[in-house]
Write an enzyme that holds these catalytic residues in place. Structure first.
Site, mmCIF file in Angstrom:
data_model
loop_
_atom_site.group_PDB
_atom_site.id
_atom_site.type_symbol
_atom_site.label_atom_id
_atom_site.label_comp_id
_atom_site.label_asym_id
_atom_site.label_seq_id
_atom_site.Cartn_x
_atom_site.Cartn_y
_atom_site.Cartn_z
ATOM 1 N N GLU A 4 0.909 -1.251 -0.058
ATOM 2 C CA GLU A 4 -0.031 0.235 -0.063
ATOM 3 C C GLU A 4 0.859 1.259 0.148
ATOM 4 O O GLU A 4 2.007 1.391 0.406
ATOM 5 C CB GLU A 4 -1.061 0.060 1.090
ATOM 6 N N ASP A 47 6.011 -6.048 -1.338
ATOM 7 C CA ASP A 47 5.474 -6.720 -2.288
ATOM 8 C C ASP A 47 5.665 -8.156 -1.936
ATOM 9 O O ASP A 47 6.581 -8.791 -1.846
ATOM 10 C CB ASP A 47 6.606 -6.666 -3.525
ATOM 11 N N TYR A 71 -15.482 -13.467 -17.413
ATOM 12 C CA TYR A 71 -14.997 -13.971 -16.233
ATOM 13 C C TYR A 71 -14.476 -15.448 -16.133
ATOM 14 O O TYR A 71 -13.247 -15.925 -16.453
ATOM 15 C CB TYR A 71 -15.755 -13.852 -15.130
ATOM 16 N N VAL A 124 -18.738 -5.911 -3.932
ATOM 17 C CA VAL A 124 -18.294 -4.707 -4.532
ATOM 18 C C VAL A 124 -16.788 -4.559 -4.037
ATOM 19 O O VAL A 124 -16.502 -4.418 -2.884
ATOM 20 C CB VAL A 124 -18.931 -3.416 -4.356
ATOM 21 N N THR A 125 -15.742 -4.593 -5.102
ATOM 22 C CA THR A 125 -14.578 -4.555 -4.681
ATOM 23 C C THR A 125 -14.054 -3.327 -5.617
ATOM 24 O O THR A 125 -14.533 -2.706 -6.567
ATOM 25 C CB THR A 125 -13.643 -5.951 -5.099
#
Length: 404
Positions: free
Chosen positions: A77, A113, A243, A284-285
């Site tokens: 992040e 990472d 998908y 929801v992402t």
């Protein structure tokens, strides 16, 4: 700084620290009410790979505040800069660590990472440090693999690979919704090349999950009681062209392949307890909002499941995963799975009555009725909340410090 959401093309460019903190606290309270300590096996030391958002964050909260587990979290992040907020995951991690400290729970969060060998080595030491702080053996009970990244550098070759969200074989087109204003449009995606398919598998498949298990096994941190699970999604047939039958689906197939190989190479030899892929519900992402047809499908799905009283968010899903699947018995064989040895917590989404109702709604959606036929408002709320906005009780006109 006074922060308002900046959304472009279903992508939110900023986040709100106070909103993220409030959303984390809300999930913690949900877990406290929904998960009670039990006498059968539960995690005492958990490693969450991809701990900062969505299902990964919920997995960490549930392990810590539901079962009192020591947790080590890994995610990549960005902190705040002079003019820009941090990523929502950065604020979520900070909020989790603060709340864990208040509750007397040991937690260590690594920002780096997760695909790299260096972070794997640092994580091994963090696990030992966390176990020492808690006065428990340095043996991991639970490993959740919930990494979501568009790129991955192979630690063995140094080559960077990029994933794509594309169909395979032919061009795909389908309706999508602008989540901010409800505008319906047609989104198109050209078919992936062979190289793009291979690259997506390299980024989002099961190879890194296997490397983590290999590294932790060499460090002596695993045991016959170690459970590990990675997350996937199947969804309804009308989403399969983009998908399940697309590049993401190929990567998820490789994730299932990895689970079976881990079972054969580690669980069968007593080096871990078991490895599973958990098929989770559509939610929801930050990434699902930009996949063609998914916003329309999820908006209709939310409408149906809320009307039926069976809607679940991340916290409720993971509570069921732990309470009713992974820790429903005393041994790996007690974990209920489908014919492909997958855990299914998408069971309510995929019920025939739910899917029939969703399909009917999708067939009747028009621009003039989008706000009544679908739950686009609920989709928008969840999307904004994932970035710390539209969270109840937060004053968005107040000046806040973005450096947390």
């Amino acid at each position: 700084m006074i922060i308002k959401p900046m959304v472009r093309n279903n992508i939110c460019m900023n986040s709100h620290p106070a909103g993220c903190a409030a959303a984390v606290k809300r999930q913690i309270e949900q877990v406290k009410k929904g998960l009670k300590p039990i006498k059968t096996i539960t995690p005492k030391l958990a490693l969450i790979l991809g701990c900062s958002n969505g299902y990964g964050l919920a997995s960490r909260i549930a392990a810590a505040f539901g079962y009192g587990a020591v947790t080590v979290g890994v995610s990549l992040e960005k902190p705040a800069s002079e003019k820009h907020t941090a990523t929502p995951g950065f604020y979520n991690n900070a909020a989790f660590d603060r709340e864990a400290a208040k509750a007397g729970l040991v937690s260590i969060t690594l920002n780096g990472d997760a695909f790299s060998n260096e972070i794997k080595t640092e994580t091994a030491q963090a696990i030992r440090d966390a176990a020492k702080q808690a006065g428990i053996p340095a043996k991991i009970d639970l490993i959740i693999y919930s990494l979501a990244s568009p790129v991955r550098t192979d630690p063995k070759t140094g080559i960077m690979y990029r994933s794509v969200i594309k169909p395979i074989g032919k061009t795909y087109s389908g309706q999508t919704i602008n989540i901010m204003d409800g505008t319906i449009s047609i989104a198109c995606a050209d078919p992936a090349s062979g190289e793009e398919i291979a690259n997506t598998i390299k980024v989002m498949g099961g190879e890194d999950w296997e490397l983590w298990i290999e590294a932790l096994d060499k460090e002596g941190l695993l045991s016959a009681k170690t459970y590990t699970a990675a997350y996937t999604y199947v969804g309804p047939e009308h989403s399969w062209p983009i998908y399940l039958n697309g590049t993401i689906g190929r990567a998820k197939e490789d994730l299932e392949r990895a689970a079976n190989d881990l079972e054969k190479n580690y669980a069968a030899k007593g080096r871990i307890g078991g490895a599973w892929v958990s098929v989770n519900k559509a939610l929801v992402t930050r990434s699902s909002a930009v996949i063609p047809i998914i916003p329309l499908y999820v908006s209709c799905l939310f409408k149906v499941m809320k009307e039926m009283g069976i809607h679940e968010g991340c916290a409720e899903q993971i509570m069921r995963l732990y309470r009713d699947r992974l820790y429903t018995g005393s041994k790996p064989a007690d974990v209920p799975t489908d014919s492909k040895r997958r855990i299914r917590i998408d069971d309510m989404e995929m019920r025939d009555d739910v899917q029939k109702a969703v399909t009917a709604k999708m067939q009747t959606v028009k621009q003039e009725n989008v706000f009544t036929v679908t739950d686009i408002n609920g989709f928008r709320h969840d999307f904004l909340e994932a970035h710390g906005f539209d969270v109840e009780g937060v004053d968005y006109d107040a000046d806040v410090d973005i450096n947390v």
